[in-house]
Design a protein around this motif. Sequence first.
Motif, PDB file in Angstrom:
ATOM      1  N   ILE A 195      -8.752  -8.436   9.163  1.00 13.41           N
ATOM      2  CA  ILE A 195      -9.358  -9.149   8.045  1.00 13.41           C
ATOM      3  C   ILE A 195      -9.064 -10.628   8.228  1.00 13.41           C
ATOM      4  CG2 ILE A 195      -9.360  -9.481   5.553  1.00 13.41           C
ATOM      5  CD1 ILE A 195      -8.483  -6.529   5.305  1.00 13.41           C
ATOM      6  N   ILE A 196     -10.121 -11.426   8.243  1.00 16.28           N
ATOM      7  CA  ILE A 196      -9.998 -12.865   8.415  1.00 16.28           C
ATOM      8  C   ILE A 196     -10.385 -13.528   7.098  1.00 16.28           C
ATOM      9  CG2 ILE A 196     -10.749 -14.882   9.733  1.00 16.28           C
ATOM     10  CD1 ILE A 196      -9.315 -12.844  11.470  1.00 16.28           C
ATOM     11  N   GLY A 197      -9.483 -14.332   6.547  1.00 19.04           N
ATOM     12  CA  GLY A 197      -9.740 -15.005   5.275  1.00 19.04           C
ATOM     13  C   GLY A 197      -9.161 -14.214   4.124  1.00 19.04           C
ATOM     14  N   ASN A 245      -7.511 -14.149   0.010  1.00 20.26           N
ATOM     15  CA  ASN A 245      -6.481 -14.827  -0.774  1.00 20.26           C
ATOM     16  C   ASN A 245      -5.106 -14.373  -0.315  1.00 20.26           C
ATOM     17  OD1 ASN A 245      -8.370 -16.102  -2.516  1.00 20.26           O
ATOM     18  ND2 ASN A 245      -8.655 -14.139  -3.538  1.00 20.26           N
ATOM     19  N   GLU A 246      -4.207 -15.333  -0.148  1.00 21.76           N
ATOM     20  CA  GLU A 246      -2.859 -15.004   0.307  1.00 21.76           C
ATOM     21  C   GLU A 246      -2.138 -14.063  -0.654  1.00 21.76           C
ATOM     22  OE1 GLU A 246      -0.266 -18.029   2.333  1.00 21.76           O
ATOM     23  OE2 GLU A 246      -1.807 -19.300   1.395  1.00 21.76           O
ATOM     24  N   CYS A 247      -2.348 -14.253  -1.949  1.00 23.44           N
ATOM     25  CA  CYS A 247      -1.646 -13.424  -2.928  1.00 23.44           C
ATOM     26  C   CYS A 247      -2.138 -11.973  -2.909  1.00 23.44           C
ATOM     27  CB  CYS A 247      -1.787 -14.015  -4.323  1.00 23.44           C
ATOM     28  SG  CYS A 247      -3.481 -14.142  -4.896  1.00 23.44           S
ATOM     29  N   MET A 248      -3.286 -11.727  -2.274  1.00 22.21           N
ATOM     30  CA  MET A 248      -3.827 -10.365  -2.216  1.00 22.21           C
ATOM     31  C   MET A 248      -3.633  -9.711  -0.854  1.00 22.21           C
ATOM     32  SD  MET A 248      -7.247 -10.628  -4.526  1.00 22.21           S
ATOM     33  CE  MET A 248      -7.645  -8.960  -4.122  1.00 22.21           C
ATOM     34  N   GLU A 249      -2.885 -10.347   0.023  1.00 23.59           N
ATOM     35  CA  GLU A 249      -2.695  -9.816   1.375  1.00 23.59           C
ATOM     36  C   GLU A 249      -2.120  -8.400   1.346  1.00 23.59           C
ATOM     37  OE1 GLU A 249      -0.422 -11.071   5.498  1.00 23.59           O
ATOM     38  OE2 GLU A 249      -0.766 -12.575   3.947  1.00 23.59           O
ATOM     39  N   ARG A 250      -1.119  -8.168   0.525  1.00 23.40           N
ATOM     40  CA  ARG A 250      -0.504  -6.838   0.413  1.00 23.40           C
ATOM     41  C   ARG A 250      -1.513  -5.831  -0.139  1.00 23.40           C
ATOM     42  NH1 ARG A 250       2.313  -3.768   2.940  1.00 23.40           N
ATOM     43  NH2 ARG A 250       3.326  -5.669   3.580  1.00 23.40           N
ATOM     44  N   ASP A 251      -2.352  -6.248  -1.084  1.00 27.26           N
ATOM     45  CA  ASP A 251      -3.377  -5.362  -1.629  1.00 27.26           C
ATOM     46  C   ASP A 251      -4.383  -4.962  -0.565  1.00 27.26           C
ATOM     47  OD1 ASP A 251      -2.240  -5.476  -4.161  1.00 27.26           O
ATOM     48  OD2 ASP A 251      -3.494  -7.167  -4.787  1.00 27.26           O
ATOM     49  N   TYR A 252      -4.788  -5.912   0.281  1.00 31.67           N
ATOM     50  CA  TYR A 252      -5.713  -5.609   1.377  1.00 31.67           C
ATOM     51  C   TYR A 252      -5.101  -4.569   2.314  1.00 31.67           C
ATOM     52  CZ  TYR A 252      -8.062 -10.050   0.129  1.00 31.67           C
ATOM     53  OH  TYR A 252      -8.702 -11.077  -0.509  1.00 31.67           O
ATOM     54  N   LEU A 253      -3.826  -4.765   2.670  1.00 32.03           N
ATOM     55  CA  LEU A 253      -3.159  -3.825   3.576  1.00 32.03           C
ATOM     56  C   LEU A 253      -3.041  -2.435   2.960  1.00 32.03           C
ATOM     57  CD1 LEU A 253      -0.345  -6.165   4.951  1.00 32.03           C
ATOM     58  CD2 LEU A 253      -2.330  -5.309   6.209  1.00 32.03           C
ATOM     59  N   LEU A 260      -4.938  -1.095   0.608  1.00 33.28           N
ATOM     60  CA  LEU A 260      -6.264  -0.495   0.489  1.00 33.28           C
ATOM     61  C   LEU A 260      -6.726   0.065   1.831  1.00 33.28           C
ATOM     62  CD1 LEU A 260      -8.425   0.021  -1.621  1.00 33.28           C
ATOM     63  CD2 LEU A 260      -9.417  -2.185  -1.054  1.00 33.28           C
ATOM     64  N   CYS A 261      -6.458  -0.655   2.899  1.00 34.11           N
ATOM     65  CA  CYS A 261      -6.814  -0.157   4.232  1.00 34.11           C
ATOM     66  C   CYS A 261      -6.010   1.095   4.566  1.00 34.11           C
ATOM     67  CB  CYS A 261      -6.580  -1.231   5.286  1.00 34.11           C
ATOM     68  SG  CYS A 261      -7.758  -2.594   5.209  1.00 34.11           S
ATOM     69  N   LYS A 262      -4.744   1.091   4.196  1.00 36.28           N
ATOM     70  CA  LYS A 262      -3.886   2.247   4.454  1.00 36.28           C
ATOM     71  C   LYS A 262      -4.388   3.482   3.698  1.00 36.28           C
ATOM     72  CE  LYS A 262       0.965   3.258   5.026  1.00 36.28           C
ATOM     73  NZ  LYS A 262       2.337   2.766   4.848  1.00 36.28           N
ATOM     74  N   GLU A 263      -4.873   3.285   2.456  1.00 33.13           N
ATOM     75  CA  GLU A 263      -5.423   4.390   1.672  1.00 33.13           C
ATOM     76  C   GLU A 263      -6.624   5.032   2.368  1.00 33.13           C
ATOM     77  OE1 GLU A 263      -6.437   3.092  -2.259  1.00 33.13           O
ATOM     78  OE2 GLU A 263      -4.400   2.378  -2.663  1.00 33.13           O
ATOM     79  N   HIS A 264      -7.356   4.237   3.132  1.00 32.96           N
ATOM     80  CA  HIS A 264      -8.525   4.737   3.852  1.00 32.96           C
ATOM     81  C   HIS A 264      -8.182   5.161   5.281  1.00 32.96           C
ATOM     82  CE1 HIS A 264     -10.688   2.928   0.497  1.00 32.96           C
ATOM     83  NE2 HIS A 264     -11.711   3.698   0.848  1.00 32.96           N
ATOM     84  N   GLY A 265      -6.894   5.234   5.603  1.00 28.32           N
ATOM     85  CA  GLY A 265      -6.450   5.709   6.902  1.00 28.32           C
ATOM     86  C   GLY A 265      -6.649   4.703   8.023  1.00 28.32           C
ATOM     87  N   CYS A 266      -6.585   3.423   7.709  1.00 22.61           N
ATOM     88  CA  CYS A 266      -6.824   2.381   8.705  1.00 22.61           C
ATOM     89  C   CYS A 266      -5.570   1.531   8.906  1.00 22.61           C
ATOM     90  CB  CYS A 266      -7.953   1.463   8.251  1.00 22.61           C
ATOM     91  SG  CYS A 266      -9.504   2.305   7.975  1.00 22.61           S
ATOM     92  N   ASN A 267      -5.394   1.076  10.134  1.00 17.04           N
ATOM     93  CA  ASN A 267      -4.356   0.097  10.435  1.00 17.04           C
ATOM     94  C   ASN A 267      -4.991  -1.275  10.331  1.00 17.04           C
ATOM     95  OD1 ASN A 267      -2.464   2.092  11.073  1.00 17.04           O
ATOM     96  ND2 ASN A 267      -3.250   2.238  13.156  1.00 17.04           N
ATOM     97  N   ALA A 268      -4.346  -2.190   9.629  1.00 18.28           N
ATOM     98  CA  ALA A 268      -4.967  -3.490   9.381  1.00 18.28           C
ATOM     99  C   ALA A 268      -4.033  -4.641   9.704  1.00 18.28           C
ATOM    100  CB  ALA A 268      -5.402  -3.591   7.926  1.00 18.28           C
ATOM    101  N   LYS A 269      -4.650  -5.741  10.108  1.00 17.06           N
ATOM    102  CA  LYS A 269      -3.984  -7.026  10.254  1.00 17.06           C
ATOM    103  C   LYS A 269      -4.760  -7.993   9.380  1.00 17.06           C
ATOM    104  CE  LYS A 269      -2.709  -6.337  15.077  1.00 17.06           C
ATOM    105  NZ  LYS A 269      -2.924  -6.836  16.458  1.00 17.06           N
ATOM    106  N   VAL A 270      -4.040  -8.840   8.660  1.00 12.85           N
ATOM    107  CA  VAL A 270      -4.688  -9.790   7.750  1.00 12.85           C
ATOM    108  C   VAL A 270      -4.260 -11.200   8.133  1.00 12.85           C
ATOM    109  CG1 VAL A 270      -4.961 -10.505   5.351  1.00 12.85           C
ATOM    110  CG2 VAL A 270      -4.691  -8.088   5.893  1.00 12.85           C
ATOM    111  N   PHE A 271      -5.240 -12.073   8.289  1.00 14.35           N
ATOM    112  CA  PHE A 271      -4.996 -13.480   8.572  1.00 14.35           C
ATOM    113  C   PHE A 271      -5.674 -14.302   7.486  1.00 14.35           C
ATOM    114  CE2 PHE A 271      -4.972 -11.325  12.681  1.00 14.35           C
ATOM    115  CZ  PHE A 271      -3.765 -11.742  13.209  1.00 14.35           C
TER     116      PHE A 271
END
Length: 93
Positions: free
Chosen positions: A5-7, A9-17, A19-30
Motif C-alpha cells: 500500500i502506497i500512501g 494516512n499515517e494514523c491508519m497504518e495499523r488499521d490497513y495492516l 484489514l489486510c490480515k483479516e483477508h489473509g494477505c501479507n501487507a507492507k504500508v508506505f
Amino acid sequence: MSIVIIGGNECMERDYLNLCKEHGCNAKVFCKYKSCMKDRIGNPDLMILFTHTVSHKMIKVALDSAGTGTQIVRTHTSSKTSLRSILRTYAQT
C-alpha cells in the motif's frame, strides 16, 4: 497474497495492516517516502495507490519497482472502506 500500500494516512497504518490480515494477505504500508522504499517493495501480487495522499515521487518509485505480474489499483480515497472494497475484489479469502 502479498500487498503493498502506497500512501494513506499515517494514523491508519495499523488499521490497513489489520484489514489486510483479516483477508489473509501479507501487507507492507508506505505512508511516507523512505529512501529504502524501492528495495523493500519487492514483487507483490497487488499494489494499492492511494492517490490523494501520495506524492508524485512515491508513485514513480512504486511503479518503477513493481514487477510485471503485479496488479496495480489506484483509488483517490484512503479510507478503510475503500481498502475493504479493493480487498473483497482482489484478495482470495
